[in-house]
Design a protein around this motif. Structure first.
Motif, PDB file in Angstrom:
ATOM      1  N   CYS B 166       0.825  -1.209   0.000  1.00  0.00           N
ATOM      2  CA  CYS B 166       0.000   0.000   0.000  1.00  0.00           C
ATOM      3  C   CYS B 166       0.862   1.263   0.000  1.00  0.00           C
ATOM      4  CB  CYS B 166      -0.903  -0.016   1.224  1.00  0.00           C
ATOM      5  SG  CYS B 166      -1.962   1.413   1.313  1.00  0.00           S
ATOM      6  N   ILE B 167       0.513   2.221  -0.842  1.00  0.00           N
ATOM      7  CA  ILE B 167       1.240   3.492  -0.869  1.00  0.00           C
ATOM      8  C   ILE B 167       0.422   4.611  -0.214  1.00  0.00           C
ATOM      9  CG2 ILE B 167       2.633   2.860  -2.889  1.00  0.00           C
ATOM     10  CD1 ILE B 167       0.681   4.560  -4.575  1.00  0.00           C
ATOM     11  N   VAL B 168      -0.679   4.241   0.443  1.00  0.00           N
ATOM     12  CA  VAL B 168      -1.533   5.176   1.180  1.00  0.00           C
ATOM     13  C   VAL B 168      -1.944   6.384   0.326  1.00  0.00           C
ATOM     14  CG1 VAL B 168      -1.946   6.097   3.499  1.00  0.00           C
ATOM     15  CG2 VAL B 168      -0.122   4.470   3.149  1.00  0.00           C
ATOM     16  N   CYS B 169      -2.344   6.089  -0.883  1.00  0.00           N
ATOM     17  CA  CYS B 169      -2.791   7.161  -1.783  1.00  0.00           C
ATOM     18  C   CYS B 169      -4.241   7.526  -1.512  1.00  0.00           C
ATOM     19  CB  CYS B 169      -2.642   6.720  -3.232  1.00  0.00           C
ATOM     20  SG  CYS B 169      -3.741   5.361  -3.672  1.00  0.00           S
ATOM     21  N   SER B 170      -4.916   6.665  -0.745  1.00  0.00           N
ATOM     22  CA  SER B 170      -6.305   6.879  -0.338  1.00  0.00           C
ATOM     23  C   SER B 170      -7.314   6.853  -1.483  1.00  0.00           C
ATOM     24  CB  SER B 170      -6.400   8.141   0.528  1.00  0.00           C
ATOM     25  OG  SER B 170      -7.213   9.084   0.021  1.00  0.00           O
ATOM     26  N   ARG B 171      -6.894   6.336  -2.619  1.00  0.00           N
ATOM     27  CA  ARG B 171      -7.874   6.197  -3.703  1.00  0.00           C
ATOM     28  C   ARG B 171      -8.993   5.243  -3.294  1.00  0.00           C
ATOM     29  NH1 ARG B 171      -4.182   6.188  -9.213  1.00  0.00           N
ATOM     30  NH2 ARG B 171      -5.727   4.724  -9.967  1.00  0.00           N
ATOM     31  N   CYS B 172      -8.631   4.184  -2.577  1.00  0.00           N
ATOM     32  CA  CYS B 172      -9.645   3.212  -2.152  1.00  0.00           C
ATOM     33  C   CYS B 172     -10.655   3.852  -1.198  1.00  0.00           C
ATOM     34  CB  CYS B 172      -8.975   2.016  -1.490  1.00  0.00           C
ATOM     35  SG  CYS B 172      -7.885   2.474  -0.126  1.00  0.00           S
ATOM     36  N   VAL B 196      -4.297   1.906   5.615  1.00  0.00           N
ATOM     37  CA  VAL B 196      -5.713   1.788   5.246  1.00  0.00           C
ATOM     38  C   VAL B 196      -6.338   0.717   6.124  1.00  0.00           C
ATOM     39  CG1 VAL B 196      -7.269   0.991   3.444  1.00  0.00           C
ATOM     40  CG2 VAL B 196      -5.350   2.480   2.879  1.00  0.00           C
ATOM     41  N   CYS B 219      -7.463   1.106  -6.881  1.00  0.00           N
ATOM     42  CA  CYS B 219      -6.125   0.915  -6.319  1.00  0.00           C
ATOM     43  C   CYS B 219      -5.070   0.848  -7.431  1.00  0.00           C
ATOM     44  CB  CYS B 219      -6.094  -0.376  -5.492  1.00  0.00           C
ATOM     45  SG  CYS B 219      -4.483  -0.655  -4.733  1.00  0.00           S
ATOM     46  N   PRO B 220      -4.046   1.692  -7.333  1.00  0.00           N
ATOM     47  CA  PRO B 220      -3.046   1.715  -8.406  1.00  0.00           C
ATOM     48  C   PRO B 220      -2.009   0.604  -8.285  1.00  0.00           C
ATOM     49  CG  PRO B 220      -2.524   3.392  -6.773  1.00  0.00           C
ATOM     50  CD  PRO B 220      -3.803   2.730  -6.320  1.00  0.00           C
ATOM     51  N   THR B 221      -2.017  -0.114  -7.174  1.00  0.00           N
ATOM     52  CA  THR B 221      -1.005  -1.149  -6.943  1.00  0.00           C
ATOM     53  C   THR B 221      -1.686  -2.508  -6.771  1.00  0.00           C
ATOM     54  OG1 THR B 221      -1.141  -0.963  -4.560  1.00  0.00           O
ATOM     55  CG2 THR B 221       0.358   0.558  -5.665  1.00  0.00           C
ATOM     56  N   THR B 223      -2.189  -3.866  -3.970  1.00  0.00           N
ATOM     57  CA  THR B 223      -2.649  -3.964  -2.588  1.00  0.00           C
ATOM     58  C   THR B 223      -4.045  -4.550  -2.518  1.00  0.00           C
ATOM     59  OG1 THR B 223      -1.435  -1.923  -2.248  1.00  0.00           O
ATOM     60  CG2 THR B 223      -2.845  -2.681  -0.453  1.00  0.00           C
ATOM     61  N   LEU B 224      -4.956  -3.984  -3.304  1.00  0.00           N
ATOM     62  CA  LEU B 224      -6.301  -4.538  -3.409  1.00  0.00           C
ATOM     63  C   LEU B 224      -6.366  -5.220  -4.763  1.00  0.00           C
ATOM     64  CD1 LEU B 224      -8.194  -1.510  -1.917  1.00  0.00           C
ATOM     65  CD2 LEU B 224      -8.394  -3.846  -1.059  1.00  0.00           C
TER      66      LEU B 224
HETATM   67  S1  SF4 Z   1      -5.793   2.533  -3.224  1.00  0.00           S
HETATM   68 FE1  SF4 Z   1      -4.412   0.828  -2.867  1.00  0.00          FE
HETATM   69  S2  SF4 Z   1      -2.418   1.746  -2.608  1.00  0.00           S
HETATM   70 FE2  SF4 Z   1      -3.892   3.410  -2.431  1.00  0.00          FE
HETATM   71  S3  SF4 Z   1      -4.299   3.558  -0.228  1.00  0.00           S
HETATM   72 FE3  SF4 Z   1      -5.813   2.176  -1.055  1.00  0.00          FE
HETATM   73  S4  SF4 Z   1      -4.969   0.130  -0.818  1.00  0.00           S
HETATM   74 FE4  SF4 Z   1      -3.290   1.593  -0.574  1.00  0.00          FE
END
Ligand code: SF4
Ligand code: SF4
Ligand code: SF4
Ligand code: FES
Lengths: 77, 948
Positions: B166-172, B196, B219-221, B223-224
């Motif tokens: 997770c890069i904590v971009c908060s898109r999710c 998150v 999610c750009p990675t 992570t999800l």
């Molecule tokens: S969108 Fe993905 S990378 Fe960004 S905060 Fe949420 S889980 Fe982390």
């Protein structure tokens, strides 16, 4: 078909059109609805039932059903 | 089509004013309010980004998208900076490159470097950005504090959450809030410690998450990430198609490897869903390849014989000869057909054509009989067209939203999310429902009025609302005068102003305090654009059609028809309810809602079909069943429908099926009805065929074949074979030819073609010479019938009344994760959310009966008895109990009665008087059901073992 089911359907229709203040319009409403939506065998059976006294039918339903034009056999066969 | 989507970074803006600026030496003109990032992307310059995506409002946290603007200090973030006239922007410079590399270096230093084995490899924005900014070294080392060991959350059946990536971009988090409206995710902690989390540090399954997939999409990675992608790898191509579940009709890209679906991704260009989805369409497609699929035709002489596997030709020849024998012995009208809202337009069209042209009668009906037939009747009578008046997008212009007898967050989730978004923006909400549905109170949404009426009193409530509008002078006089029939209006006004329709007079009947009705009516009439959305809680009543007309009366009286933001909107249950009705699958109507007695229409079809058509209406489904019991109806062709589970009074339905001599079922599974069949014709799922579906907003969308049919045939081909065997020739080589025929014969479809659908993506009918690209809003200048028709809607209480013996009212509904009879969703991991139907009962009703949460209870009505497990909840009011109907063994329809809508015979599912008491064993019906079902599965297995 089980006549009581047809009687119930005709009565349900009549209860909607009973709200029509003009009695003639109400009769036409029930008659028109049954003509447009009932298959001929159902119309024939309910008409026969009305002709035999129409027990269970509301007054409005009985009046409307007894005005149904005759259904010819050929159409359903 | 490839699998990569071009992301423009921030959402589109609409504005009358345009702004011109210079980006990297190029003049760019965009609507005012557009971000610099989007303006650049539209002009072909892509600015690096991580926290921005074009489905979400910009957030400005990653600092990767910085640019230089002449005359401004520092490096503003292009995602959060709007364009301005005359700006001169540079997206590339050595200073920018250095900052971006530093940012990326920090991200990567806390990221596992397992790219080659990562499930997102090749489709990861972090990886892409590292490449774009030219990152070559990471100076911080991995030995410092990091999140690399954080445990993975795999609790959701469809996706995983791997915090180490997770890069904590908060898109999710933003997707869950903005797109879905559930607010299940938060960022816990601050700075480096921020992570998150779902709910209060729960795993996803235990949180509020409804598994819509919006966060996974955002999610750009990795992570999800979808479990199917982790398992199968990235897709190699994608095909745009339409969800086959509910009437929202979401557009998806089926991402494929060969003929295998890797995942379903909501299509950002989809006109109904704009890139959003729900758990069903997004994830629940596993049924398509479930081992229960039957892929070989089968026949048998009696329903107690084992099935015999045969060739297509044998099965079709057998069915055709049986239908012809029955007609020869018992008359032309002794057979009929049922189409389904789960089938495509082309398939339903073909089934009704087969019945009318090859069987030579009008005994064709569709499952809309049991859901929205009153909508057809009621809207045609009042407005002139049997369809909703708006596009889904219209809700964005509503100021007041009235939801009657519908549960959009569960039944129509993607539209429910749109509606919640509008409510968060400030629109007011009126809910009319016996039950406290989620919408009444959800994060940042709260209904101004919840009229918690007694089941069965809809018409009384809508009349009372209209009474207030008329007697308090809140009606729209100029609209009514210009647009509606004056005579009908005068008659209706005399009726509605009568004191017997006042909220006070009806209070004891409806259970709704008069003041609440008055308040709701005033809000509806004076709060700006007011729209009505309704569902089966309106139609499935003995006064279903009356209620639909009452709704239309209210909308006309307040002038809320004919523009965006207003209107009368039936939320259709299944994917193609609208389409199956449009295609002429009712016994009294040819395609386009034209009565069979209309000679001009009949002649048109007779000319095209080269056959004489019956001018009399045929039998509806309940009439067919009654006629089967009296011996005048003996053979039926059922495509994609399961009347033994979904229709009321199950014991009556199964007795009728047993009385028939030839039941032909075409389906993907041996459903409940097929257990009574003599011929089984395997069907194809929506992934295995071409065609179109029409959603609740009249939108025709393409369904595309992404894999070959398991049984070798698309459903329309099977109907065509049957017709040919019956001696009525059909020679289509592709469903597009069927659509061409529909367009030739149906004025509202005249401009529809597969070519145009390919070009425009989707089309809302009417689509013809006047509206070549379709019609989002109906009745704009005048009603389809000319003048709007007010209809007197007297309240007639249902005959289904509580008594000492049956003191409670049972009402039915659905939940998010399961769909209709559940044949599809029960065969997916969606059962983790709902693995049995339960009976909701109010604590006080439970207490007097000695019922505890989780107890087995017998539910007895005048029609029958079944046993369910109890859930004690205040969602239902005292005196009312509630259940869903997704599992056949629940027998919810064993208890529903044969009461039905007076106009259409749509069953009164929503009101059944019952008694509830604790029990220790299944009901007699359930025991019989179990043993019959076991017998049928054994008969199927015997056939399968012969084959092996
Ligand atoms: S969108 Fe993905 S990378 Fe960004 S905060 Fe949420 S889980 Fe982390
Ligand atoms: S799946 Fe949907 S509801 Fe669940 S956390 Fe993600 S966005 Fe929220
Ligand atoms: S909202 Fe309806 S159409 Fe959209 S994905 Fe869910 S089930 Fe499919
Ligand atoms: S993309 Fe603009 S700050 Fe992240």
């Amino acid at each position: 078909m089980e006549i009581q089911r047809l009687v119930k359907m005709a009565n349900d229709i009549s209860r909607f059109f009973e709200a029509e203040p003009d009695h003639d319009e109400a009769v036409k409403g029930v008659l028109g609805h049954i003509s447009r939506f009932w298959d001929p065998r159902m119309r024939r059976e309910i008409a026969e039932h009305a002709a035999a006294g129409g027990s269970g039918l509301t007054d409005l339903a009985r009046e409307a059903v007894s005005r149904l034009p005759p259904v010819t056999e050929a159409r359903t066969a | 089509m490839g699998i990569r989507y071009i992301d423009l970074g921030t959402p589109v803006r609409t504005s009358e004013r345009e702004v011109t600026l210079e980006i990297d030496g190029t003049q760019v003109t965009v609507p005012e309010g557009t971000s610099i990032m989007r303006a650049a992307a539209e002009a072909g310059f892509s600015i690096p980004k991580l926290c921005a995506t074009d489905s979400l409002e910009p957030f400005g946290s990653c600092r990767l998208c910085l640019v230089e603007i002449e005359g401004r200090k520092g490096f503003p973030a292009s995602c959060t900076t709007p364009v301005a006239e005359g700006l001169v922007v540079r997206t590339q410079s050595s200073a920018l490159a250095k900052i971006r590399r530093n940012v990326m270096e920090l991200y990567i230093s806390d990221h596992p470097l397992d790219c080659l084995t990562c499930s997102a490899n090749g489709n990861c924005e972090l990886q892409d950005m590292a490449g774009v900014v030219g990152l070559r070294e990471v100076r911080y080392g991995y030995e410092g504090a990091n999140h690399l060991d954080s445990p993975k959350d795999t609790s959701n059946p469809y996706f995983t959450f791997d915090p180490s990536k997770c890069i904590v971009c908060s898109r999710c988090v933003r997707a869950c809030e903005e797109t879905q409206g559930t607010f299940a995710l938060t960022i816990d902690g601050r700075g480096f410690g921020s992570v998150v989390s779902a709910g209060q540090n729960e795993d996803f399954m235990d949180s509020e998450c409804v598994s819509c997939g919006a966060c996974v999409q955002a999610c750009p990675t990795a992570t999800l990430m979808e479990k199917s992608v982790i398992e199968k790898g990235q897709a190699e191509r994608s095909v745009v198609t339409t969800c086959a579940y509910c009437g929202v009709g979401c557009s998806f890209r089926a991402e494929m490897q060969g003929t295998e679906v890797v995942r379903m991704v909501p299509n950002k260009d989809g006109h109904a869903n704009h890139g959003h989805s729900c758990v069903k369409g997004r994830f629940a497609i596993g049924y398509a390849t479930h081992k229960d699929r039957i892929t070989q035709p089968m026949i048998r002489a009696s329903i107690h014989d084992p099935w015999k596997q045969v060739t297509w030709d044998e099965a079709i020849a057998h069915a055709a000869s049986e239908f012809r024998r029955i007609q020869a012995e018992h008359g032309r009208g002794a057979v009929g057909g049922i189409t389904s809202s789960r089938c495509t337009n082309e398939e339903t069209y073909l089934v009704q054509k087969l019945v009318r042209a090859a069987f030579g009668n009008n005994n064709v009906d569709t499952c809309a009989r049991v859901c929205h037939s009153p909508t057809g009747y009621g809207l045609k009578t009042t407005l002139g067209e049997s369809a909703g008046t708006q596009a889904f997008d219209s809700v964005e212009k509503s100021d007041v939203i009235m939801v009657i007898g519908a549960n959009p967050t569960d039944g129509h989730p993607v539209f429910g999310s749109r509606m919640k978004r509008r409510l968060r923006e400030g629109a007011k909400l009126i809910v009319i429902d016996p039950r406290t549905i989620d919408l009444v109170r959800s994060p940042h949404v709260s209904a101004s009025y919840h009229l918690k009426l007694r089941p069965g009193t809809n018409v009384a409530v809508v009349n009372a609302l209209a009474h207030v509008v008329m007697t308090e002078g809140l009606w729209n006089e100029s609209f009514v005068e210009a647009r509606c029939d004056g005579h009908a209006f005068a008659k209706w006004r005399d009726f509605i102003v009568d004191p017997q329709n006042s909220p006070e007079a009806l209070e004891s009947e409806t259970g709704v305090p008069a003041e609440q009705i008055r308040g709701a009516a005033r809000l509806f009439a004076t709060g700006g654009n007011a729209a009505i959305y309704y569902g089966l809680g309106v139609t499935e009543h003995s006064q279903g059609s009356t209620m639909v007309m009452g709704i239309a009366n209210l909308a006309m009286a307040t002038g809320n028809i004919g523009r965006e933001g207003v209107g009368v909107n039936p939320l259709r249950g299944q994917n193609n309810v609208q389409g199956s009705c449009d295609m002429g699958s009712f016994p009294h109507e040819l395609p386009g809602y034209r009565h069979v007695s209309d000679q001009i229409t009949r002649q048109l079809f007779e000319g095209e079909w080269s056959v004489r058509l019956e001018p009399e209406p045929g039998l509806r489904i309940p009439n067919m069943l009654d006629a089967a019991l009296d011996g005048s109806f003996r053979g039926i062709y059922i495509e994609g429908e399961d009347i033994a589970q979904s229709d009321p009074d199950t014991q009556h339905v199964t007795a009728a099926l047993e009385a028939m001599e030839c039941v032909v079922v075409q389906d993907i599974f041996l459903n409940e009805t097929a257990k009574y069949a003599h011929v089984f014709l395997p069907g194809a799922t929506f992934l295995e065929k071409n065609g179109t579906f029409t959603n609740a907003e009249r939108r025709i969308s393409p369904v595309r074949k992404v894999m070959p049919p398991l049984c070798g045939k698309e459903d329309w081909e099977v109907t065509q074979m049957l017709s040919n065997a019956l001696g009525y020739p059909m020679n289509y080589s592709h469903p597009s030819e069927i659509m061409d025929e529909i367009a030739r014969l149906t004025p509202t479809f005249a401009g529809v073609s597969y070519d145009k659908l390919e070009r425009l993506g989707s089309l809302q009918w009417p689509c013809n010479a006047e509206a070549p690209e379709g019609t989002p809003t109906m009745h704009v200048h005048e009603f389809v019938r000319g003048k709007g028709n007010f209809v007197v809607t007297r309240y007639v209480p249902t005959e289904e009344r509580t008594s000492r013996k049956y003191p409670l009212i049972l009402t039915t509904g659905r939940i998010l994760s399961q769909y209709n009879v559940g044949a599809q969703t029960r065969r997916t991991p969606n059962v983790v959310w709902h693995d049995e139907d339960r009976l909701e009962i109010h604590p006080s009703d439970a207490e007097v009966r000695g019922v505890r949460d989780g107890d087995w209870v017998g539910v007895r009505s005048r029609a029958g008895e079944t046993v369910l497990r109890a859930v004690i909840t205040e969602r239902v009011q005292p005196g009312v109990v509630y259940t869903t109907f997704h599992f056949p063994e629940s027998g919810a329809n064993v208890i529903t009665t044969d009461n039905s809508d007076w106009a259409t015979n749509c069953p009164e599912y929503k009101v059944t008087a019952v008694q509830v008491e604790p029990v220790t064993q299944p009901s007699e019906w359930q025991k019989r059901f179990r043993s019959f079902s076991d017998e049928q599965l054994a008969l199927l297995a015997r056939q399968e073992s012969q084959e092996a």
